[in-house]
Design a protein around this motif. Structure first.
Motif, short mmCIF file in Angstrom:
data_model
loop_
_atom_site.label_atom_id
_atom_site.label_comp_id
_atom_site.label_asym_id
_atom_site.label_seq_id
_atom_site.Cartn_x
_atom_site.Cartn_y
_atom_site.Cartn_z
N LYS A 1 -7.96 35.25 24.26
CA LYS A 1 -7.10 36.08 23.41
C LYS A 1 -7.93 36.96 22.48
N ASN A 2 -8.99 36.40 21.92
CA ASN A 2 -9.85 37.19 21.03
C ASN A 2 -10.54 38.33 21.77
N LYS A 3 -10.97 38.04 23.02
CA LYS A 3 -11.60 39.09 23.82
C LYS A 3 -10.60 40.20 24.13
N GLU A 4 -9.36 39.82 24.46
CA GLU A 4 -8.32 40.81 24.74
C GLU A 4 -8.01 41.63 23.49
N LYS A 5 -7.95 40.93 22.35
CA LYS A 5 -7.65 41.62 21.09
C LYS A 5 -8.76 42.59 20.72
N ASN A 6 -10.01 42.17 20.88
CA ASN A 6 -11.14 43.06 20.57
C ASN A 6 -11.19 44.26 21.50
N ALA A 7 -10.79 44.03 22.76
CA ALA A 7 -10.73 45.15 23.72
C ALA A 7 -9.66 46.15 23.28
N SER A 8 -8.53 45.64 22.79
CA SER A 8 -7.47 46.52 22.29
C SER A 8 -7.92 47.26 21.03
N TYR A 9 -8.63 46.56 20.14
CA TYR A 9 -9.16 47.22 18.94
C TYR A 9 -10.06 48.39 19.32
N LEU A 10 -10.86 48.19 20.36
CA LEU A 10 -11.78 49.24 20.80
C LEU A 10 -11.00 50.45 21.32
N ILE A 11 -9.93 50.20 22.06
CA ILE A 11 -9.10 51.28 22.61
C ILE A 11 -8.43 52.07 21.50
N TRP A 12 -7.80 51.36 20.56
CA TRP A 12 -6.94 52.02 19.58
C TRP A 12 -7.68 52.51 18.34
N PHE A 13 -8.71 51.77 17.93
CA PHE A 13 -9.37 52.09 16.66
C PHE A 13 -10.86 52.41 16.81
N GLY A 14 -11.35 52.41 18.05
CA GLY A 14 -12.74 52.78 18.29
C GLY A 14 -13.75 51.72 17.92
N GLY A 15 -13.31 50.49 17.71
CA GLY A 15 -14.24 49.42 17.34
C GLY A 15 -13.60 48.48 16.36
N LYS A 16 -14.35 48.11 15.33
CA LYS A 16 -13.87 47.16 14.34
C LYS A 16 -12.82 47.83 13.45
N PRO A 17 -11.58 47.34 13.45
CA PRO A 17 -10.53 47.99 12.66
C PRO A 17 -10.59 47.61 11.18
N SER A 18 -9.96 48.45 10.36
CA SER A 18 -9.83 48.12 8.94
C SER A 18 -8.78 47.02 8.80
N PHE A 19 -8.67 46.47 7.61
CA PHE A 19 -7.67 45.43 7.36
C PHE A 19 -6.27 45.95 7.64
N SER A 20 -5.97 47.16 7.19
CA SER A 20 -4.65 47.76 7.40
C SER A 20 -4.38 47.96 8.89
N GLU A 21 -5.39 48.37 9.65
CA GLU A 21 -5.22 48.56 11.09
C GLU A 21 -4.97 47.23 11.80
N LYS A 22 -5.63 46.17 11.34
CA LYS A 22 -5.37 44.84 11.91
C LYS A 22 -3.93 44.41 11.68
N LEU A 23 -3.43 44.68 10.48
CA LEU A 23 -2.03 44.35 10.16
C LEU A 23 -1.08 45.11 11.07
N THR A 24 -1.37 46.39 11.28
CA THR A 24 -0.53 47.21 12.15
C THR A 24 -0.51 46.63 13.57
N TYR A 25 -1.67 46.25 14.06
CA TYR A 25 -1.77 45.70 15.41
C TYR A 25 -1.01 44.37 15.52
N SER A 26 -1.18 43.50 14.53
CA SER A 26 -0.51 42.19 14.54
C SER A 26 1.01 42.34 14.50
N THR A 27 1.49 43.30 13.71
CA THR A 27 2.92 43.50 13.54
C THR A 27 3.57 44.08 14.79
N HIS A 28 2.84 44.96 15.50
CA HIS A 28 3.44 45.70 16.63
C HIS A 28 2.67 45.46 17.93
N LYS A 29 2.24 44.22 18.15
CA LYS A 29 1.41 43.92 19.32
C LYS A 29 2.10 44.31 20.63
N ALA A 30 3.40 44.05 20.76
CA ALA A 30 4.12 44.38 21.99
C ALA A 30 4.11 45.89 22.24
#
Length: 217
Positions: A36-65
């Motif tokens: 799951k962490n590998k999948e999540k980090n791969a998604s972070y790379l796609i959407w945010f170009g790498g390590k996301p900010s705290f706010s970006e992590k919240l956005t991803y967690s809230t709207h994962k689907a």
């Protein structure tokens, strides 16, 4: 072997078997978590170009689907310019607003409640944004003669980034408005978002307190 020794030996075997089963389940849990962490980090790379900010992590967690749907059916190997969460007032649904090279997408969830809207930049005749009384940002685009309103964007650098992208894409349709960044408002907006995630069970009490402490430093 005495009866007592037999009982003890049997109990020991049972304990050992239970321990092995527990260890096996724990190992499987760790492996699932790692995947799951590998999948999540791969998604972070796609959407945010790498390590996301705290706010970006919240956005991803809230709207994962919504993010997963976007990866499967919208991006088509195209890198998103940026993404923010918002409420699409016309459809009364919350989701993510995605800026691509030639299109702007709104995606809400998946399944029966799914809502996907696509706007091409060359058909947008007007674009404006304003800060509301609750310190959140409202964005309005006029597309094919009809206004489409996206509200509840958090004031801060993430929303600034999206608005600057829209400015560059929409050119002369954009009015001259001030930047939206407010560090104080951004902090309290993120605290509000944290509270919402805790109420929905996405964050535990420990995770909530840890992230709240980071914000308030």
């Amino acid at each position: 072997m005495s009866r007592l020794n037999k009982m003890f030996s049997k109990a020991k075997e049972g304990w050992q078997k239970a321990k092995e089963e527990t260890d096996k389940k724990e190992q499987q849990r760790k492996e699932r978590k790692s995947i799951k962490n590998k999948e999540k980090n791969a998604s972070y790379l796609i959407w945010f170009g790498g390590k996301p900010s705290f706010s970006e992590k919240l956005t991803y967690s809230t709207h994962k689907a919504s993010f997963k749907y976007g990866e499967q059916y919208v991006l088509n190997d195209e890198n998103p310019l940026y993404v923010v969460d918002c409420k699409y007032k016309n459809k009364k649904s919350t989701g993510i607003l995605i800026a691509l090279e030639d299109h702007l997408y709104f995606i809400h969830g998946a399944g029966e409640a799914q809502n996907v809207e696509c706007f091409t930049y060359d058909k947008v005749s007007n674009f404006k944004f304003q800060t509301k009384k609750n310190s959140k940002i409202e964005v309005v685009i006029k597309y094919k003669g009809r206004n489409h309103t996206f509200e509840n964007l958090m004031a801060g650098k993430e929303t600034d980034k999206m608005i600057n992208i829209l400015r560059s894409k929409l050119g002369n349709t954009v009015p001259s408005n001030p930047q939206t960044t407010s560090q104080s408002n951004d902090k309290y907006n993120q605290l509000e978002k944290l509270g919402d995630l805790k109420e929905k069970g996405i964050l535990s009490e420990e995770e909530f307190n840890k992230e709240k402490e980071k914000l308030l430093k």
